[in-house]
Scaffold this motif. Structure first.
Motif, PDB file in Angstrom:
ATOM      1  N   GLU A 305       0.856  -1.172   0.000  1.00  0.00           N
ATOM      2  CA  GLU A 305       0.000   0.000   0.000  1.00  0.00           C
ATOM      3  C   GLU A 305       0.902   1.236   0.000  1.00  0.00           C
ATOM      4  O   GLU A 305       2.043   1.184   0.473  1.00  0.00           O
ATOM      5  CB  GLU A 305      -0.920  -0.003   1.222  1.00  0.00           C
ATOM      6  CG  GLU A 305      -1.920  -1.161   1.203  1.00  0.00           C
ATOM      7  CD  GLU A 305      -2.820  -1.199   2.430  1.00  0.00           C
ATOM      8  OE1 GLU A 305      -2.555  -0.417   3.376  1.00  0.00           O
ATOM      9  OE2 GLU A 305      -3.757  -2.009   2.453  1.00  0.00           O
ATOM     10  N   TRP A 306       0.399   2.353  -0.508  1.00  0.00           N
ATOM     11  CA  TRP A 306       1.236   3.539  -0.692  1.00  0.00           C
ATOM     12  C   TRP A 306       1.879   4.012   0.617  1.00  0.00           C
ATOM     13  O   TRP A 306       1.205   4.117   1.631  1.00  0.00           O
ATOM     14  CB  TRP A 306       0.425   4.679  -1.293  1.00  0.00           C
ATOM     15  CG  TRP A 306       0.085   4.508  -2.745  1.00  0.00           C
ATOM     16  CD1 TRP A 306      -1.150   4.332  -3.291  1.00  0.00           C
ATOM     17  CD2 TRP A 306       1.005   4.506  -3.844  1.00  0.00           C
ATOM     18  NE1 TRP A 306      -1.053   4.211  -4.656  1.00  0.00           N
ATOM     19  CE2 TRP A 306       0.255   4.321  -5.017  1.00  0.00           C
ATOM     20  CE3 TRP A 306       2.399   4.637  -3.954  1.00  0.00           C
ATOM     21  CZ2 TRP A 306       0.831   4.269  -6.294  1.00  0.00           C
ATOM     22  CZ3 TRP A 306       2.973   4.585  -5.216  1.00  0.00           C
ATOM     23  CH2 TRP A 306       2.208   4.402  -6.368  1.00  0.00           C
ATOM     24  N   MET A 307       3.184   4.273   0.544  1.00  0.00           N
ATOM     25  CA  MET A 307       3.950   4.845   1.643  1.00  0.00           C
ATOM     26  C   MET A 307       4.650   6.100   1.129  1.00  0.00           C
ATOM     27  O   MET A 307       5.077   6.148  -0.025  1.00  0.00           O
ATOM     28  CB  MET A 307       4.987   3.845   2.162  1.00  0.00           C
ATOM     29  CG  MET A 307       4.390   2.544   2.674  1.00  0.00           C
ATOM     30  SD  MET A 307       5.661   1.313   3.112  1.00  0.00           S
ATOM     31  CE  MET A 307       6.252   0.842   1.480  1.00  0.00           C
ATOM     32  N   MET A 308       4.775   7.109   1.983  1.00  0.00           N
ATOM     33  CA  MET A 308       5.430   8.351   1.584  1.00  0.00           C
ATOM     34  C   MET A 308       6.814   8.429   2.217  1.00  0.00           C
ATOM     35  O   MET A 308       6.972   8.217   3.417  1.00  0.00           O
ATOM     36  CB  MET A 308       4.589   9.560   2.021  1.00  0.00           C
ATOM     37  CG  MET A 308       4.927  10.857   1.263  1.00  0.00           C
ATOM     38  SD  MET A 308       6.400  11.728   1.829  1.00  0.00           S
ATOM     39  CE  MET A 308       5.823  12.422   3.369  1.00  0.00           C
ATOM     40  N   THR A 309       7.821   8.700   1.401  1.00  0.00           N
ATOM     41  CA  THR A 309       9.176   8.864   1.913  1.00  0.00           C
ATOM     42  C   THR A 309       9.608  10.321   1.754  1.00  0.00           C
ATOM     43  O   THR A 309       9.286  10.973   0.761  1.00  0.00           O
ATOM     44  CB  THR A 309      10.185   7.960   1.181  1.00  0.00           C
ATOM     45  OG1 THR A 309      10.476   8.504  -0.121  1.00  0.00           O
ATOM     46  CG2 THR A 309       9.640   6.550   1.020  1.00  0.00           C
ATOM     47  N   GLU A 310      10.330  10.795   2.749  1.00  0.00           N
ATOM     48  CA  GLU A 310      10.873  12.159   2.723  1.00  0.00           C
ATOM     49  C   GLU A 310      12.365  12.082   3.024  1.00  0.00           C
ATOM     50  O   GLU A 310      12.771  11.527   4.040  1.00  0.00           O
ATOM     51  CB  GLU A 310      10.170  13.040   3.759  1.00  0.00           C
ATOM     52  CG  GLU A 310      10.696  14.471   3.771  1.00  0.00           C
ATOM     53  CD  GLU A 310       9.983  15.331   4.795  1.00  0.00           C
ATOM     54  OE1 GLU A 310       9.142  16.160   4.402  1.00  0.00           O
ATOM     55  OE2 GLU A 310      10.272  15.162   5.999  1.00  0.00           O
ATOM     56  N   MET A 311      13.177  12.621   2.119  1.00  0.00           N
ATOM     57  CA  MET A 311      14.629  12.549   2.261  1.00  0.00           C
ATOM     58  C   MET A 311      15.245  13.942   2.273  1.00  0.00           C
ATOM     59  O   MET A 311      14.804  14.824   1.537  1.00  0.00           O
ATOM     60  CB  MET A 311      15.227  11.708   1.133  1.00  0.00           C
ATOM     61  CG  MET A 311      14.928  10.224   1.269  1.00  0.00           C
ATOM     62  SD  MET A 311      15.322   9.246  -0.215  1.00  0.00           S
ATOM     63  CE  MET A 311      13.818   9.441  -1.150  1.00  0.00           C
TER      64      MET A 311
END
Length: 354
Positions: A305-311
Motif C-alpha cells: 500500500e502507498w507509503m510516503m518517503t521524505e529525504m
C-alpha cells in the motif's frame, strides 16, 4: 551462473517483490546459510547489483533464525564491494545473541569467498515494553496524494520493476541551500504481498525500497547532472548512452514518470535537445557506503500500500554525503527512519597541461 541452484518457476500467488527476494536455505551445508533463489538486478550504469536487494535478503535470512514473536527494530549495514549479478550470493547468519527481550544477528553476504555486504540486526520481543509507554512521533507533512493508476516507467518507457514510485515536487527546490530541500515520493510494492509471507515479507519489501533514490538525494538537492551523453572514458554514469538516447525522444509527460529522471535532469535533457552546452558539474561516482534502518511500527503497515518517503541531506563534503529518510504510511504513521552515507564525487575537469 547468477544463482547457485536453478530457479523454480515464480509463484503466481506471491507478489513480484516476494519472488524476487526469495531465498533458498542451504540446510545440507548449514541451516544458517542461504542463497538468492533468483537473479538479482544490476541497474544500468551502476557498479553492481541494486543495494536494496542485499539489504532485504540479509533481513529475510536473519528473520528465518528468530522466534515468531520477535520483530526487527534496527539494522546497520555496510556496502563493502560491488555485488556481481552474474555470481550467486551466499548469506551467512551468525546468531550473536538470543535473549528474553532482544536477539542479535549478523549477516554476511559473500561472493567467491569475499564479503560484499555486512549487517548487524537487532530484534525485540513483541509487547516487551509494558503497558505504560513513552510515545511520540514526527508528523507526516502535507503532500499531494498518489495518483491511482499512474505508474512509473523503466528505460523502455513501460511499467516495470517490483515496486511502484511517484515522485512529489521537491520542497524548497528554489532554495540556494541544498540542506533546506526535502525530496519526497510515494512508493509501494507492485501487486499484493501474500498472507503466507507474513509481516516478514512486508519488512523485507520495505528494506528493498528504502534504497530507492537514497544517496541520489544529494545530486537532486544540488541539481547535479547525472547522465552523460558523450563519455569518452571508462567511467560509469547513472545511465548508459543508449538509454539517454531514448530519453531524448520521450515526451514531457513520459519523462516526468521515468524512474531515474528528476527536475534537474529534465532541464539538462531539454538543453541537450536544443543543442545547448551543459555547463553544470557532473557526478563522476555516486555509491552507497552504509545504510541504517530503524523500524518503528514493524507490524502495523503493508508494503503493498502507498507509503510516503521524505529525504533530506544535512551535509556533504570531502567526497561523501549524508542523507536522512523518513517513511510514513499513507495515513501518516511513521514506520521507519533511515540513514545513509554515500561516496559522492564530481567528474573532475582535466587540468591544462603546461
Amino acid at each position: 551462473m547468477s544463482t547457485l541452484i536453478r530457479p523454480p518457476p515464480a509463484n503466481p500467488a506471491n507478489s513480484k517483490i516476494e519472488n524476487l527476494l526469495e531465498l533458498t536455505q542451504l540446510s545440507d551445508i548449514d541451516s544458517d546459510l542461504f542463497t538468492n533463489t533468483r537473479p538479482l538486478w544490476h541497474p544500468p550504469g551502476a557498479r553492481g547489483i541494486y543495494g536494496g536487494a542485499a539489504i532485504a535478503q540479509c533481513l529475510s535470512a536473519a528473520q528465518k533464525t528468530i522466534p515468531k514473536d520477535f520483530t526487527v527494530h534496527s539494522m546497520h549495514c555496510y556496502f563493502v564491494l560491488a555485488g556481481n549479478s552474474d555470481i550467486p550470493i551466499i548469506y551467512h547468519v551468525e546468531r550473536v545473541r538470543s535473549g528474553k527481550s532482544f536477539a542479535t544477528r549478523t549477516v554476511q553476504a559473500r561472493q567467491r569467498g569475499k564479503v560484499i555486504f555486512t549487517t548487524t540486526l537487532s530484534f525485540v520481543k513483541q509487547n516487551s515494553g509494558g503497558k505504560q509507554l513513552v510515545q511520540h512521533a514526527v508528523k507526516m507533512p502535507e503532500v499531494p496524494p498518489p495518483v491511482e493508476g499512474m505508474d512509473d516507467l523503466d528505460d523502455r518507457g513501460a511499467p516495470s520493476g517490483p515496486f511502484q514510485s511517484q515522485r512529489i515536487e521537491i520542497f524548497n527546490n528554489d532554495s540556494p541551500n541544498p540542506e533546506d530541500k526535502k525530496c519526497r515520493q510515494w512508493i509501494k510494492a507492485r501487486g499484493r504481498i501474500s498472507p503466507e509471507g507474513g509481516h516478514e515479507a512486508h519488512l523485507s519489501a520495505l528494506a528493498y525500497m528504502s534504497d530507492s533514490y537514497f544517496v541520489g538525494t544529494i545530486a537532486r538537492a544540488h541539481k547535479l547532472w547525472r547522465y552523460s551523453a558523450f563519455r569518452k572514458d571508462n567511467s560509469k554514469s547513472s545511465i548508459d548512452e543508449e538509454t539517454l538516447k531514448k530519453l531524448l525522444v520521450l515526451d514531457e509527460e513520459k519523462l516526468k514518470r521515468f524512474k531515474h529522471v528528476d527536475e534537474a535532469d529534465l532541464e539538462h535533457i531539454r538543453a541537450l535537445r536544443n543543442g545547448e552546452a551543459v555547463e553544470k558539474p557532473e557526478i563522476g561516482m555516486m555509491v552507497s557506503l552504509d545504510h541504517t534502518i530503524y523500524f518503528h511500527n514493524p507490524r502495523s503497515f503493508r508494503a503493498d500500500e502507498w507509503m510516503m518517503t521524505e529525504m533530506e541531506t544535512p551535509w556533504s563534503d570531502d567526497g561523501r554525503g549524508l542523507v536522512f529518510q523518513r517513511i510514513f504510511t499513507r495515513h501518516g504513521t511513521l514506520i521507519a527512519t533511515c540513514v545513509q552515507e554515500g561516496l559522492v564525487r564530481l567528474k573532475q575537469k582535466e587540468e591544462a597541461k603546461l
